[in-house]
Design an enzyme around this catalytic site. Structure first.
Site, PDB file in Angstrom:
ATOM      1  CG  HIS A 190      -2.185   0.772   1.055  1.00 47.35           C
ATOM      2  ND1 HIS A 190      -2.306   1.829   0.175  1.00 47.35           N
ATOM      3  CD2 HIS A 190      -3.386   0.672   1.675  1.00 47.35           C
ATOM      4  CE1 HIS A 190      -3.525   2.333   0.252  1.00 47.35           C
ATOM      5  NE2 HIS A 190      -4.204   1.653   1.149  1.00 47.35           N
ATOM      6  CG  ASP A 204     -12.315 -12.176 -19.495  1.00 45.27           C
ATOM      7  OD1 ASP A 204     -11.635 -13.200 -19.267  1.00 45.27           O
ATOM      8  OD2 ASP A 204     -13.164 -12.111 -20.397  1.00 45.27           O
TER       9      ASP A 204
END
Length: 461
Positions: free
Chosen positions: A172, A390
């Site tokens: 992060h 995808d």
């Protein structure tokens, strides 16, 4: 209550490296440096109905090769943090400089198997989020400072009985949620197109500094990492997914706007106000107790001139609306939503630069224990394109997160399975508060009944 964890076995572990690149040192901004004591981002995707023509080995080969190419574009993720000491004329340490050595050392890739777990087990639509999901994520418990010796990016593919889960632990201090999902979508695009098509959203790597300069690192006023690194262990929590349909969100937004005679309250502000009021009600606090709702907001579009939406790094602040418990609960939903609306409107270029200047005058690394236990934190965003990831075998069925950065009152927003306008909320509360929330009339009147797993799988294929 959380389910017991079935066995999950690690089969292999390797390092995936990008093609060779010239060495580069990446200096970190105040937004990045402030993150060093919190956890990695842990988000992952569940896939079902994989083509029978694709073997697990083929899937893994595709993921590894496309990850190598993705790291060419997102090269900081293949590096490691380095710390250098600043000294005075007597060689006394006066501060620390932290940066990313973009040395191409690589990301971690793990292959695991959990053949006793099904897609339905993961979805568990009427129950709490299963505790075994945390085992789908590597680097569990790691804080961002660990990126000195641990990879800044670690991927785990877990084979399930009838699907796969791809869990990602992303440092992060390297980037925020926008950067995370930009990377995940780019990686999926490379895998899906076999790297032939140019990236639809190539990352912008020039770090943004308030003075326009990225040539010199920022000195932190600490003499040792122990001065700003903190361990944090939350109390036992329940975690549950609540679904809000397009129609229920639209009705909630209309109600909030009608109650305060405006049309400027957004769906997210209305939903956040609902969550804030409902969770506060479960806590049975005194009327004069201060409470806040914190909205994780990116700064890219609020700066003037704006940062690119594809800026790769951290550019977030919590936008904080504060009142007393009595004021929050004695007024209606529209009042709370309007309070958040005004707070969001005040978060502009001037406010952001002011906060940055204040940080530069007195640098701080945020500890997780700093979070106010009487408040609610709305994290992530339903704008992130979860279902666009995808890899070439169909879109995900759902997203889930690991144990990182969770505490009582943490709420994570995902795009709902119906698409734009629908929202899934992952709510983390102590058990007694979760039980009360499940019986809260205002909250549950907006929540939609969960779909059965097989219906959800069909809806996303």
């Amino acid at each position: 209550m959380p389910s017991p964890a079935p066995p999950i076995h690690h089969l292999s572990r390797c390092t995936v490296k990008p093609p060779p690149l010239p060495p580069k040192r990446c200096h970190l901004t105040p937004w990045d440096l402030a993150m060093f004591s919190v956890h990695y981002i842990q988000k992952g995707l569940l896939f079902a109905n994989l083509p029978p023509s694709l073997s697990t080995d083929q899937i893994i080969d595709r993921l590894k090769s496309s990850l190598s190419t993705a790291l060419l574009h997102f090269y900081p993720l293949a590096g490691r943090f380095v710390t250098e000491e600043a000294h005075d004329e007597n060689q006394k340490v006066t501060g620390l400089f932290l940066s990313i050595d973009c040395n191409g050392e690589g990301a971690e890739f793990i292959h695991a198997i959990a053949d006793k777990i099904t897609v339905s087990d993961v979805l568990s639509p009427s129950d709490d989020v299963p505790s075994f999901i945390r085992s789908f994520f590597p680097l569990d418990g790691a804080i961002n400072h660990d990126g000195h010796t641990q990879p800044l990016l670690s991927i785990q593919l877990t084979e399930l009985a009838d699907g796969i889960f791809i869990g990602c632990s992303f440092n992060h201090a390297v980037g925020d949620g926008t950067s995370y999902w930009n990377f995940f979508n780019a990686w999926a695009q490379i895998a899906r197109t076999k790297g032939v098509a140019p990236l639809s959203r190539p990352p912008v790597h020039d770090r943004w500094f308030i003075d326009g300069s990225d040539t010199a690192p920022i000195k932190l006023p600490f003499t040792h990492p122990d001065d700003f690194i903190e361990s944090f262990s939350p109390p036992p929590l329940r975690e549950k997914i609540f679904h809000f349909s397009v129609q229920s969100i639209a009705r909630l937004k209309a109600k909030a706007n009608q109650e305060c005679g405006t049309n400027s309250i957004s769906s997210h502000q209305a939903l956040s106000a609902l969550v804030w009021r409902s969770i506060t009600r479960t806590r049975n606090l005194s009327a004069d107790q201060k409470t806040s709702c914190r909205l994780a907001a990116q700064n890219r579009g609020r700066l003037s001139p704006p940062l690119s939406p594809d800026y790769f790094g951290n550019s977030i602040y919590p936008i904080i609306g504060t009142t007393t418990v009595g004021e929050l609960l004695n007024h209606d939903l529209g009042w709370a939503a309007w309070l958040l609306n005004r707070t969001v409107a005040d978060h502009n270029d001037s406010t952001i630069r002011g906060r940055l200047m204040a940080w530069m005058a007195r640098p701080v690394v945020y500890p997780q224990s700093l979070f106010d236990p009487f408040s609610v934190m709305m994290g992530s965003s339903p704008r992130f394109d979860l279902y666009g990831c995808d890899f070439g075998w169909g879109k995900p069925v759902a997203g889930r997160s690991g144990s990182a950065n969770k505490f009582d009152g943490k709420v994570t927003s995902y795009l709902g399975w119906e698409g734009v306008g629908s929202v899934d909320l992952e709510v983390c509360l102590v058990p007694e508060s979760m039980s009360a929330l499940e019986s809260d009339e205002e909250f549950m009147s907006v929540v939609c009944p969960p779909l059965e797993p097989e219906v959800l799988v069909r809806a996303n294929n």
